[in-house]
Design a protein around this motif. Sequence first.
Motif, PDB file in Angstrom:
ATOM      1  N   ASP A 128      61.982  31.486 -13.379  1.00 29.68           N
ATOM      2  CA  ASP A 128      62.844  30.337 -13.635  1.00 29.68           C
ATOM      3  C   ASP A 128      62.012  29.210 -14.247  1.00 29.68           C
ATOM      4  O   ASP A 128      61.243  28.545 -13.557  1.00 29.68           O
ATOM      5  CB  ASP A 128      63.485  29.845 -12.332  1.00 29.68           C
ATOM      6  N   LYS A 130      62.461  25.839 -16.847  1.00 23.22           N
ATOM      7  CA  LYS A 130      63.380  24.952 -17.561  1.00 23.22           C
ATOM      8  C   LYS A 130      64.833  25.420 -17.433  1.00 23.22           C
ATOM      9  O   LYS A 130      65.600  25.391 -18.407  1.00 23.22           O
ATOM     10  CB  LYS A 130      62.983  24.856 -19.042  1.00 23.22           C
ATOM     11  N   ASP A 131      65.186  25.883 -16.229  1.00 24.29           N
ATOM     12  CA  ASP A 131      66.556  26.324 -15.943  1.00 24.29           C
ATOM     13  C   ASP A 131      67.020  27.453 -16.850  1.00 24.29           C
ATOM     14  O   ASP A 131      68.215  27.612 -17.127  1.00 24.29           O
ATOM     15  CB  ASP A 131      67.536  25.144 -16.057  1.00 24.29           C
ATOM     16  N   LYS A 132      66.061  28.246 -17.330  1.00 26.26           N
ATOM     17  CA  LYS A 132      66.402  29.397 -18.169  1.00 26.26           C
ATOM     18  C   LYS A 132      65.767  30.647 -17.557  1.00 26.26           C
ATOM     19  O   LYS A 132      64.700  31.090 -17.974  1.00 26.26           O
ATOM     20  CB  LYS A 132      65.911  29.197 -19.603  1.00 26.26           C
TER      21      LYS A 132
END
Length: 244
Positions: A128, A130-132
């Motif tokens: 996980d 940068k929220d990607k």
Amino acid sequence: MRTRKIQMYLMVMLMSLPILSLYSTKVSATSQQDSFLKPYSAVYSTVWKKGISLKVEGKQTLTKQSDNLWKFVFSADSLIASLDESSTFHVKDHQIIPSKYEYRSSALGNKRSATLTFDWENNLVRNDVKDKPWNLSIPVNTLDKLSIQLQVREDLKQGKSTFDYQIADGGYLKNWQFKRDKMETIDTKLGRVSAIKVIRTDNLEDGKKTSFWFAPKFDYLLVKLEHKEDGESYHLDIDSVEPR
């Protein structure tokens, strides 16, 4: 001064890398856990040099969370940068099996973070950043870049002389290799100690030279590190250690 360089050299302390022996005797799971590295807290002083010197104090702790669950934490702070890393793992047959790795850093206002979650039923690691989130296939015995230091120490206790590890880092599998060199007596703030010198060998072609010193007297604790490349140098020295 490049912030990525600052972060990289702070992270070098974790390598900890941080080694080496073959052990064929069969023992119970309980005795294997008891023979693993003992919980401790250690403080290090570091100096990075490239024209100017940057001094940083770092602290690492190893704690036992439950019967066979461990947590290894490293933190470092300076006036312009900070770093916090942690690895949660189990131990089986002298092998570290990571379950979660967390990374947080800040340098001149630039913040970075990452969380790696290991799924050993499917041999995947979820990253996980940068929220990607995304998944990476991994082989058995893959480590994170913090727990490798403890694996090196454990392998040293088992008498190994060469080390070859797969590391999940930055979306890739990386191969880190080391070899045991010789015993040396070095001066530290803990006094004069005999330490095993270990050299990292997978990056020599890049003109890098990284050496580590591990002290059997202190449960194979890392007591000194030297890294050199392209006119830059990085030194790590033990300041203190105490059991937890």
